[in-house]
Motif scaffolding. Structure first.
Motif, PDB file in Angstrom:
ATOM      1  N   ALA A  19      73.697 -32.666  28.229  1.00  9.07           N
ATOM      2  CA  ALA A  19      72.517 -33.289  28.829  1.00  9.07           C
ATOM      3  C   ALA A  19      72.425 -32.955  30.315  1.00  9.07           C
ATOM      4  O   ALA A  19      71.339 -32.644  30.834  1.00  9.07           O
ATOM      5  N   ASN A  20      73.555 -33.002  31.015  1.00 12.73           N
ATOM      6  CA  ASN A  20      73.562 -32.672  32.442  1.00 12.73           C
ATOM      7  C   ASN A  20      73.213 -31.203  32.667  1.00 12.73           C
ATOM      8  O   ASN A  20      72.466 -30.862  33.593  1.00 12.73           O
ATOM      9  N   ARG A  21      73.755 -30.343  31.824  1.00  9.25           N
ATOM     10  CA  ARG A  21      73.483 -28.912  31.979  1.00  9.25           C
ATOM     11  C   ARG A  21      72.006 -28.604  31.746  1.00  9.25           C
ATOM     12  O   ARG A  21      71.400 -27.807  32.476  1.00  9.25           O
ATOM     13  N   ILE A  22      71.434 -29.216  30.725  1.00 11.47           N
ATOM     14  CA  ILE A  22      70.008 -28.982  30.447  1.00 11.47           C
ATOM     15  C   ILE A  22      69.159 -29.503  31.602  1.00 11.47           C
ATOM     16  O   ILE A  22      68.237 -28.824  32.075  1.00 11.47           O
ATOM     17  N   SER A  23      69.468 -30.721  32.080  1.00 14.13           N
ATOM     18  CA  SER A  23      68.681 -31.326  33.156  1.00 14.13           C
ATOM     19  C   SER A  23      68.735 -30.476  34.419  1.00 14.13           C
ATOM     20  O   SER A  23      67.720 -30.276  35.088  1.00 14.13           O
ATOM     21  N   GLU A  24      69.921 -29.986  34.762  1.00 12.51           N
ATOM     22  CA  GLU A  24      70.051 -29.156  35.965  1.00 12.51           C
ATOM     23  C   GLU A  24      69.302 -27.841  35.804  1.00 12.51           C
ATOM     24  O   GLU A  24      68.680 -27.350  36.754  1.00 12.51           O
ATOM     25  N   ALA A  25      69.340 -27.269  34.604  1.00 15.73           N
ATOM     26  CA  ALA A  25      68.650 -26.001  34.378  1.00 15.73           C
ATOM     27  C   ALA A  25      67.133 -26.174  34.381  1.00 15.73           C
ATOM     28  O   ALA A  25      66.399 -25.310  34.864  1.00 15.73           O
ATOM     29  N   VAL A  26      66.662 -27.290  33.872  1.00 19.08           N
ATOM     30  CA  VAL A  26      65.214 -27.548  33.841  1.00 19.08           C
ATOM     31  C   VAL A  26      64.695 -27.873  35.236  1.00 19.08           C
ATOM     32  O   VAL A  26      63.629 -27.420  35.655  1.00 19.08           O
ATOM     33  N   GLY A  27      65.463 -28.684  35.990  1.00 18.80           N
ATOM     34  CA  GLY A  27      65.069 -29.039  37.349  1.00 18.80           C
ATOM     35  C   GLY A  27      63.825 -29.907  37.384  1.00 18.80           C
ATOM     36  O   GLY A  27      63.551 -30.697  36.473  1.00 18.80           O
ATOM     37  N   GLN A  28      63.042 -29.751  38.433  1.00 16.91           N
ATOM     38  CA  GLN A  28      61.860 -30.584  38.640  1.00 16.91           C
ATOM     39  C   GLN A  28      60.648 -30.122  37.843  1.00 16.91           C
ATOM     40  O   GLN A  28      59.629 -30.806  37.818  1.00 16.91           O
ATOM     41  N   GLY A  29      60.772 -28.978  37.212  1.00 17.45           N
ATOM     42  CA  GLY A  29      59.605 -28.433  36.525  1.00 17.45           C
ATOM     43  C   GLY A  29      59.487 -28.829  35.078  1.00 17.45           C
ATOM     44  O   GLY A  29      58.823 -28.138  34.294  1.00 17.45           O
ATOM     45  N   GLY A  30      60.120 -29.931  34.696  1.00 17.63           N
ATOM     46  CA  GLY A  30      60.019 -30.328  33.298  1.00 17.63           C
ATOM     47  C   GLY A  30      60.643 -31.678  33.028  1.00 17.63           C
ATOM     48  O   GLY A  30      61.119 -32.361  33.936  1.00 17.63           O
ATOM     49  N   LEU A  31      60.608 -32.049  31.782  1.00 18.07           N
ATOM     50  CA  LEU A  31      61.108 -33.339  31.321  1.00 18.07           C
ATOM     51  C   LEU A  31      62.064 -33.096  30.165  1.00 18.07           C
ATOM     52  O   LEU A  31      61.747 -32.343  29.235  1.00 18.07           O
ATOM     53  N   VAL A  32      63.243 -33.721  30.216  1.00 19.23           N
ATOM     54  CA  VAL A  32      64.256 -33.561  29.169  1.00 19.23           C
ATOM     55  C   VAL A  32      64.453 -34.894  28.475  1.00 19.23           C
ATOM     56  O   VAL A  32      64.613 -35.930  29.129  1.00 19.23           O
ATOM     57  N   SER A  33      64.476 -34.875  27.155  1.00 18.66           N
ATOM     58  CA  SER A  33      64.649 -36.095  26.374  1.00 18.66           C
ATOM     59  C   SER A  33      65.648 -35.840  25.261  1.00 18.66           C
ATOM     60  O   SER A  33      65.655 -34.770  24.646  1.00 18.66           O
ATOM     61  N   ARG A  34      66.512 -36.839  25.028  1.00 16.83           N
ATOM     62  CA  ARG A  34      67.388 -36.786  23.845  1.00 16.83           C
ATOM     63  C   ARG A  34      66.784 -37.707  22.804  1.00 16.83           C
ATOM     64  O   ARG A  34      66.571 -38.893  23.053  1.00 16.83           O
ATOM     65  N   VAL A  35      66.513 -37.152  21.629  1.00 14.41           N
ATOM     66  CA  VAL A  35      65.812 -37.922  20.597  1.00 14.41           C
ATOM     67  C   VAL A  35      66.714 -38.287  19.436  1.00 14.41           C
ATOM     68  O   VAL A  35      66.265 -38.879  18.464  1.00 14.41           O
ATOM     69  N   GLY A  36      68.006 -37.970  19.541  1.00 17.04           N
ATOM     70  CA  GLY A  36      68.923 -38.368  18.477  1.00 17.04           C
ATOM     71  C   GLY A  36      69.934 -37.282  18.180  1.00 17.04           C
ATOM     72  O   GLY A  36      69.609 -36.092  18.221  1.00 17.04           O
ATOM     73  N   GLY A  37      71.178 -37.716  17.890  1.00 17.89           N
ATOM     74  CA  GLY A  37      72.217 -36.763  17.537  1.00 17.89           C
ATOM     75  C   GLY A  37      72.385 -35.705  18.602  1.00 17.89           C
ATOM     76  O   GLY A  37      72.543 -35.996  19.783  1.00 17.89           O
ATOM     77  N   ASP A  38      72.329 -34.455  18.183  1.00 21.37           N
ATOM     78  CA  ASP A  38      72.476 -33.337  19.119  1.00 21.37           C
ATOM     79  C   ASP A  38      71.136 -32.647  19.348  1.00 21.37           C
ATOM     80  O   ASP A  38      71.095 -31.462  19.675  1.00 21.37           O
ATOM     81  N   GLU A  39      70.056 -33.382  19.181  1.00 23.48           N
ATOM     82  CA  GLU A  39      68.721 -32.801  19.321  1.00 23.48           C
ATOM     83  C   GLU A  39      68.059 -33.275  20.605  1.00 23.48           C
ATOM     84  O   GLU A  39      68.025 -34.468  20.908  1.00 23.48           O
ATOM     85  N   PHE A  40      67.510 -32.315  21.351  1.00 24.50           N
ATOM     86  CA  PHE A  40      66.827 -32.594  22.605  1.00 24.50           C
ATOM     87  C   PHE A  40      65.411 -32.020  22.540  1.00 24.50           C
ATOM     88  O   PHE A  40      65.164 -31.015  21.857  1.00 24.50           O
ATOM     89  N   ILE A  41      64.493 -32.669  23.248  1.00 30.48           N
ATOM     90  CA  ILE A  41      63.136 -32.146  23.399  1.00 30.48           C
ATOM     91  C   ILE A  41      62.890 -31.931  24.885  1.00 30.48           C
ATOM     92  O   ILE A  41      63.168 -32.811  25.707  1.00 30.48           O
ATOM     93  N   ILE A  42      62.359 -30.763  25.216  1.00 33.67           N
ATOM     94  CA  ILE A  42      62.092 -30.411  26.606  1.00 33.67           C
ATOM     95  C   ILE A  42      60.598 -30.133  26.751  1.00 33.67           C
ATOM     96  O   ILE A  42      60.016 -29.400  25.939  1.00 33.67           O
ATOM     97  N   ALA A  43      59.988 -30.727  27.752  1.00 32.20           N
ATOM     98  CA  ALA A  43      58.599 -30.421  28.100  1.00 32.20           C
ATOM     99  C   ALA A  43      58.617 -29.658  29.418  1.00 32.20           C
ATOM    100  O   ALA A  43      59.056 -30.186  30.439  1.00 32.20           O
ATOM    101  N   LEU A  44      58.163 -28.416  29.387  1.00 23.04           N
ATOM    102  CA  LEU A  44      58.171 -27.563  30.571  1.00 23.04           C
ATOM    103  C   LEU A  44      56.756 -27.411  31.116  1.00 23.04           C
ATOM    104  O   LEU A  44      55.822 -27.081  30.366  1.00 23.04           O
ATOM    105  N   GLN A  45      56.612 -27.649  32.410  1.00 24.26           N
ATOM    106  CA  GLN A  45      55.324 -27.446  33.065  1.00 24.26           C
ATOM    107  C   GLN A  45      55.276 -26.052  33.679  1.00 24.26           C
ATOM    108  O   GLN A  45      56.301 -25.443  33.981  1.00 24.26           O
ATOM    109  N   GLN A  46      54.076 -25.560  33.873  1.00 24.10           N
ATOM    110  CA  GLN A  46      53.906 -24.191  34.344  1.00 24.10           C
ATOM    111  C   GLN A  46      54.444 -24.031  35.766  1.00 24.10           C
ATOM    112  O   GLN A  46      54.208 -24.845  36.642  1.00 24.10           O
TER     113      GLN A  46
END
Length: 722
Positions: free
Chosen positions: A356-383
């Motif tokens: 989760a930390n690695r994904i959040s750092e890689a996404v940065g301010q240009g997106g939203l990271v969510s954990r929706v269960g188990g080992d599954e994550f959803i990422i919303a990336l803005q342009q």
């Protein structure tokens, strides 16, 4: 008391006029002392007793002038003797509106002749509360000559009541669920209100630190611009009470400026207030935590699906207004279950936090990271200035950085599917579905990749859903039939066994082979009822052939991992044998090597149960599951089946020949039968014969055939079925 004494003295003369009353009383006392010693002693004793009473006792004439007062009244008025008080009025001593009000009350008592009992009122100086009782002073004939008063200092009780009301007020505010900041201010203001001459401040530790900050202050404290260091640094001026937390620690300090004296009730009150503040802070933190958990994942702290839905709606609206792009990405860790199963869920949770930390750092301010269960994550990336795919590659690389957990070095991979706003969906729900389909395609194609949604995926998913429903109906309607592939002994030419292979007799598509529906059956869980049907049909068919007089041979039935792991698997096998009447020794259960290696101890236990039934066991596709000799020795097997992948390139592939020879040698060492699958050429058969494997199965001798053709093969009337 004086009234009773006067009325009880039947021999006492009528009282003189009020203005001469004082001197006459004094002379009467002197006469008693000089002429009637016994009565004089009684007078002195009575006077001494009244003077020792802590209550305030006095008598006044009709004009409100003091006729008598005990020592408590004298000292309270700052005088040395009662003689200084006699003849004065309250207004002489303390000219004020309060004196006028007291005179009015006493006049009412004297005019009405009715007592005024148990009245609470402030003292003339206004610094104490008194419980007052006033009765008319009457002569022998009942004529009112003045007033007798008695009062008790109830300041301590009134303060206790005031403190109790203050505490109740705070508890009521707390019960209403007031916000913390207004509540703390109310506490500080209330303390200054109920504790005379005091100022209050509430100092709290900052979350995650030891430093104190001024959370609330009473008006006097605010006016003085007091700092926390002023309070903590000058303990002589401030008295502090710890604010406890429910976890046994301290939230901070309740500080009071001013003298509290030795009043135990006041100290007890302040301790209670500090505890109330602690409860309020605990509740505030709990409410914050509950609110946080309502929209965040408890393990990683990432937004959950609820917050994701709300924020994504805003992101999509903004994208429409600004004509910008948004991508929704489904990310799933590959083989995460293996980490949980091998290292435990605690290590798995730690791994998820790292990811989760690695994904959040890689996404940065240009997106939203969510954990929706188990080992599954959803990422919303803005342009941004960078395209989406390079950003996903960076996320994938971040996840793949090596790490060590529980003493084990590991490197993760992930599967990602992406759907672009408007191009692949106009709503969040459409984007979620399509991104999930794209991710699933990565999983099906071997994992560890990134795929963008394509319309064909949706069509495939629709077809897959339809096929799943058809498969479910096929189970209900029993649309499955068995074909059997003979197993021959190359030395004798006899059929020594038959492997039962399932076919789906589809009502419109015709006969479907296992590759067309078994993967879907395994994914949907329908493989369990299908496997049970195959087992029952195979046992029933074998018993029918024996009843026809055909030679009894072993019937091999493949068992899927799902079916083998079912808790009632052994009972199902026993039931199939019992229903058909087939002897257990003619049934051979075939399981794959990879299935056994998932849980060696559990697999051995299941295999022993089958052996106890009298059923034989074979490892299918042997050589592909990475079992070692020590593990293989623990399996209660009767036969190894060499996987067709090792036979296909014989005699052209020397490595396959070496592996096949090694498997045959291993089987001999373990005293196991061995059979080769997928034999299609004479060259392959010759090599196997030379290597010592005489039992073969494959197109060289016969394809799988319907049950009706087996008697011809068994009776020798057909040597090969193409």
């Amino acid at each position: 008391m004086q009234q009773a004494a006067v009325e009880a003295d039947d021999k006492a003369p009528a009282l003189p006029e009020a203005d001469d009353l004082t001197s006459r009383l004094r002379r009467a006392g002197d006469l008693l002392r000089s002429h009637e010693p016994g009565l004089a002693d009684r007078y002195d004793w009575l006077e001494a007793m009244i003077n020792h009473v802590p209550d305030y006792i006095y008598a006044k004439d009709l004009d409100g002038r003091f006729l008598f007062a005990n020592a408590a009244v004298v000292s309270n008025n700052g005088l040395d003797s009662v003689q200084e008080l006699i003849g004065l009025t309250d207004f002489d001593l303390h000219p004020s509106k309060a004196a006028e009000e007291i005179a009015a009350i006493e006049r009412r008592v004297m005019d009405s002749g009715e007592p005024d009992l148990g009245v609470e009122e402030l003292s003339l100086k206004g610094n104490r509360w008194l419980m007052m009782s006033r009765v008319p002073l009457k002569d022998k004939t009942g004529k009112v000559m003045g007033v007798v008063g008695a009062s008790r200092d109830i300041s301590a009780r009134k303060r206790a009541e005031l403190l109790m009301k203050a505490q109740a007020r705070l508890l009521q505010t707390l019960a209403r669920g007031a916000n913390l900041s207004p509540f703390l201010k109310e506490v500080a203001d209330l303390l200054e209100e109920v504790i005379q001459g005091a100022a209050a401040a509430i100092l709290l530790h900052r979350r995650g630190g030891e430093a104190l900050h001024l959370a609330a202050a009473s008006p006097t404290t605010r006016a003085a611009s007091v700092l926390p260091s002023d309070i903590v640094g000058i303990p002589a001026l401030w008295r502090c009470f710890a604010i406890p937390s429910g976890e046994g620690e301290q939230h901070g300090l309740l500080a009071i400026h001013g003298s509290l004296g030795q009043d135990a009730s006041l100290s007890e009150f302040l301790v209670g207030v500090a505890q109330t503040i602690g409860i309020a802070i605990d509740r505030h933190h709990d409410a914050e935590r509950i609110a946080f958990l309502a929209e965040h994942d408890a393990l990683t702290g990432l937004p959950n699906r609820t917050l994701l839905d709300r924020k994504l709606a805003g992101i999509l609206e903004l994208a429409i207004e600004s004509a910008s792009e948004v991508a929704v990405v489904f990310l799933d860790l590959d083989n995460f279950k293996l980490v949980n199963d091998s290292l435990g869920h605690a290590v798995g949770d730690t791994l998820l936090q790292v990811v989760a930390n690695r994904i959040s750092e890689a996404v940065g301010q240009g997106g939203l990271v969510s954990r929706v269960g188990g080992d599954e994550f959803i990422i919303a990336l803005q342009q941004t200035d960078e395209d989406f795919l390079p950003r996903l590659t960076r996320i994938r690389n971040a996840i793949g950085q090596p790490l060590t957990l529980a003493g084990m070095a590991m490197q993760l991979t992930c599967s990602m599917g992406m759907a672009r706003f408007l191009a692949h969906g106009k709503t969040a729900a459409e984007l979620f579905v399509n991104a999930d389909m794209a991710m699933y395609c990565v999983k099906e194609s071997g994992r560890n990749g990134i795929r963008t949604f394509e319309p064909a995926m949706a069509e495939n998913a629709r077809l897959k859903l339809g096929r799943t429903e058809e498969l479910r109906r096929a189970v209900e309607l029993d649309e499955f039939v068995l074909h059997f592939q003979p197993q021959k002994d190359m030395q004798t030419g006899e059929v020594i066994g038959l492997e039962a292979l399932v076919r789906w007799n589809h009502p419109t598509d015709g006969l479907l082979f296992p590759a067309d529906f078994i993967p879907l059956a395994e994914e949907s869980g329908l493989i369990v009822p299908i496997g049970d049907a195959v087992l029952r049909k195979a046992c029933q068919q074998a018993e029918e052939w024996q009843a026809m007089g055909l030679p009894a041979v072993t019937i091999g039935v493949n068992m899927s991992a799902r079916q083998f792991q079912e808790s009632g698997m052994t009972r199902q096998v026993a039931a199939a044998l019992a229903e058909s009447g087939l002897e257990p020794r003619w049934l051979e259960i075939e399981v794959t090597e990879s299935l056994l290696m998932r849980d060696v101890h559990g697999a051995v236990a299941k295999m022993n149960e089958l052996n106890d039934l009298g059923v034989s066991l074979a490892i299918d596709d042997f050589g592909t599951g990475y079992s070692n000799l020590s593990t293989l020795k623990s399996f209660p097997l009767s036969r190894l089946k060499i996987d067709r992948s090792f036979i296909t390139d014989i005699p052209g592939d020397a490595d396959d020949m070496a592996i096949t020879s090694a498997i045959i040698s291993l089987a001999r060492t373990l005293e196991l039968d061995v059979i080769a699958e997928g034999v299609e050429t004479e060259e392959q058969a010759h090599f196997l014969s030379v290597a010592g494997c005489f039992a073969v199965q494959g197109y060289l001798f016969s394809r799988p055939v319907p049950a009706g053709q087996i008697p011809l093969l068994m009776q020798g009337r057909a040597t090969k079925v193409d």
